[in-house]
Design a protein around this motif. Structure first.
Motif, PDB file in Angstrom:
ATOM      1  N   ILE A 248      63.033  24.616  51.530  1.00  0.00           N
ATOM      2  CA  ILE A 248      63.129  26.019  51.602  1.00  0.00           C
ATOM      3  C   ILE A 248      63.312  26.820  50.367  1.00  0.00           C
ATOM      4  O   ILE A 248      62.733  27.438  49.704  1.00  0.00           O
ATOM      5  CB  ILE A 248      63.868  26.495  52.776  1.00  0.00           C
ATOM      6  CG1 ILE A 248      63.474  26.488  54.044  1.00  0.00           C
ATOM      7  CG2 ILE A 248      64.216  28.255  52.558  1.00  0.00           C
ATOM      8  CD1 ILE A 248      64.600  26.689  55.429  1.00  0.00           C
ATOM      9  N   ALA A 249      64.661  26.141  49.598  1.00  0.00           N
ATOM     10  CA  ALA A 249      65.334  26.572  48.674  1.00  0.00           C
ATOM     11  C   ALA A 249      64.188  26.136  47.376  1.00  0.00           C
ATOM     12  O   ALA A 249      63.774  26.828  46.345  1.00  0.00           O
ATOM     13  CB  ALA A 249      66.482  25.921  48.252  1.00  0.00           C
ATOM     14  N   ARG A 250      63.715  24.876  47.411  1.00  0.00           N
ATOM     15  CA  ARG A 250      62.603  24.519  46.379  1.00  0.00           C
ATOM     16  C   ARG A 250      61.296  25.662  46.249  1.00  0.00           C
ATOM     17  O   ARG A 250      60.840  25.889  45.374  1.00  0.00           O
ATOM     18  CB  ARG A 250      61.980  23.238  46.719  1.00  0.00           C
ATOM     19  CG  ARG A 250      61.240  22.400  45.571  1.00  0.00           C
ATOM     20  CD  ARG A 250      60.799  21.077  46.126  1.00  0.00           C
ATOM     21  NE  ARG A 250      60.059  20.300  45.116  1.00  0.00           N
ATOM     22  CZ  ARG A 250      58.975  20.744  44.613  1.00  0.00           C
ATOM     23  NH1 ARG A 250      58.269  21.950  44.902  1.00  0.00           N
ATOM     24  NH2 ARG A 250      58.340  19.957  43.611  1.00  0.00           N
TER      25      ARG A 250
ATOM     26  N   ALA B  74      48.481  39.735  47.736  1.00  0.00           N
ATOM     27  CA  ALA B  74      47.682  39.490  46.666  1.00  0.00           C
ATOM     28  C   ALA B  74      48.576  38.184  45.975  1.00  0.00           C
ATOM     29  O   ALA B  74      48.050  37.136  45.741  1.00  0.00           O
ATOM     30  CB  ALA B  74      47.206  40.326  45.817  1.00  0.00           C
ATOM     31  N   VAL B  75      49.947  38.313  45.889  1.00  0.00           N
ATOM     32  CA  VAL B  75      50.818  37.525  45.365  1.00  0.00           C
ATOM     33  C   VAL B  75      50.887  36.192  46.485  1.00  0.00           C
ATOM     34  O   VAL B  75      50.597  35.074  45.899  1.00  0.00           O
ATOM     35  CB  VAL B  75      52.214  37.958  45.060  1.00  0.00           C
ATOM     36  CG1 VAL B  75      53.254  36.751  44.979  1.00  0.00           C
ATOM     37  CG2 VAL B  75      52.278  38.727  44.076  1.00  0.00           C
TER      38      VAL B  75
ATOM     39  N   VAL C 200      58.522  30.211  43.973  1.00  0.00           N
ATOM     40  CA  VAL C 200      58.149  31.537  43.865  1.00  0.00           C
ATOM     41  C   VAL C 200      58.627  32.413  42.748  1.00  0.00           C
ATOM     42  O   VAL C 200      58.235  33.295  42.009  1.00  0.00           O
ATOM     43  CB  VAL C 200      58.137  32.203  45.211  1.00  0.00           C
ATOM     44  CG1 VAL C 200      57.591  33.736  45.275  1.00  0.00           C
ATOM     45  CG2 VAL C 200      57.047  31.374  46.169  1.00  0.00           C
ATOM     46  N   MET C 201      60.008  32.526  42.825  1.00  0.00           N
ATOM     47  CA  MET C 201      60.992  33.444  41.987  1.00  0.00           C
ATOM     48  C   MET C 201      60.517  32.813  40.434  1.00  0.00           C
ATOM     49  O   MET C 201      60.433  33.752  39.692  1.00  0.00           O
ATOM     50  CB  MET C 201      62.097  33.366  42.304  1.00  0.00           C
ATOM     51  CG  MET C 201      62.541  33.916  43.597  1.00  0.00           C
ATOM     52  SD  MET C 201      64.506  34.017  43.877  1.00  0.00           S
ATOM     53  CE  MET C 201      64.894  32.433  43.970  1.00  0.00           C
TER      54      MET C 201
ATOM     55  N   MET D 153      53.349  29.104  50.039  1.00  0.00           N
ATOM     56  CA  MET D 153      53.955  29.724  51.173  1.00  0.00           C
ATOM     57  C   MET D 153      53.862  29.036  52.534  1.00  0.00           C
ATOM     58  O   MET D 153      54.750  29.122  53.376  1.00  0.00           O
ATOM     59  CB  MET D 153      53.065  31.110  51.310  1.00  0.00           C
ATOM     60  CG  MET D 153      53.513  32.000  49.970  1.00  0.00           C
ATOM     61  SD  MET D 153      55.195  32.234  49.713  1.00  0.00           S
ATOM     62  CE  MET D 153      55.954  32.924  51.232  1.00  0.00           C
ATOM     63  N   LYS D 154      52.851  28.094  52.500  1.00  0.00           N
ATOM     64  CA  LYS D 154      52.721  27.292  53.832  1.00  0.00           C
ATOM     65  C   LYS D 154      53.694  26.499  53.810  1.00  0.00           C
ATOM     66  O   LYS D 154      54.446  26.137  54.948  1.00  0.00           O
ATOM     67  CB  LYS D 154      51.366  26.500  53.634  1.00  0.00           C
ATOM     68  CG  LYS D 154      50.155  27.146  54.130  1.00  0.00           C
ATOM     69  CD  LYS D 154      48.998  26.608  54.121  1.00  0.00           C
ATOM     70  CE  LYS D 154      47.692  27.315  54.138  1.00  0.00           C
ATOM     71  NZ  LYS D 154      46.509  26.403  54.059  1.00  0.00           N
TER      72      LYS D 154
END
Length: 185
Positions: free
Chosen positions: A56-58, A32-33, A63-64, A41-42
């Motif tokens: 990747i870091a961005r 769900a997240v 997300v975090m 995520m894409k």
């Protein structure tokens, strides 16, 4: 028990069946997240395949910042790496159903944190996760992760599978931030 800070609560999973239900619920929560963070995520998945460490870091930082609380990492320092490992593993598995993703897989002279076999049969990805107590330690933690991947030959399992285009990532986390170093093997 009255709702009070003076009482401690402990989660105990009484048997295998309840444990399986608990795990399924966590997996559904991750799905769900991930569904709500579809674009992020894409971008994260593409960045991993393209060796774009900054992206990747961005995306992980986005997300975090949306998903976790600083209290989620409230564990002894030697256990915090496990939290970030599990978070990253859940995000990757939930957003890339066509990738074969293995956790704590024996490879070379140790156990790699995350091994990924994308759809491309020549490609392989090794990720080593580290925890840094302070932001200023993130770069050194990333470098230590890359060194560990090399020294312990974590790419060996991927090479045994015939994968020769291998990317290695050291990802270090501190609170709700991360840094990424990548290298092509």
């Amino acid at each position: 028990v009255p709702d009070s800070e003076s009482y401690a609560y402990r989660l105990v999973i009484p048997n295998k069946e309840v444990r399986e239900v608990f795990i399924l619920q966590i997996q559904e929560w991750f799905k769900a997240v991930v569904a709500n963070e579809n674009e992020t995520m894409k971008l994260l998945s593409s960045a991993i395949l393209d060796k774009d460490e900054k992206q990747i870091a961005r995306q992980l930082n986005i997300v975090m910042s949306r998903m976790i609380s600083i209290l989620d990492t409230k564990a002894p320092d030697d256990m915090k790496e496990n939290f970030y490992h599990g978070l990253l593993l859940g995000l990757l598995r939930g957003s890339n159903p066509d990738w074969l993703i293995k956790s704590n897989r024996e490879s070379g002279d140790g156990f790699s944190d995350i091994l990924i076999m994308p759809e491309d049969p020549d490609a392989g990805i090794v990720i080593e996760v580290k925890y840094a107590k302070e932001m200023k330690e993130l770069d050194a933690a990333c470098e230590a992760a890359i060194t560990q991947i090399k020294d312990k030959r974590y790419d060996e399992t991927l090479r045994d599978e015939g994968r020769c285009d291998i990317l290695a990532y050291g990802i270090a986390f501190c609170r709700k931030r991360c840094r990424v170093v990548g290298e092509k093997f």
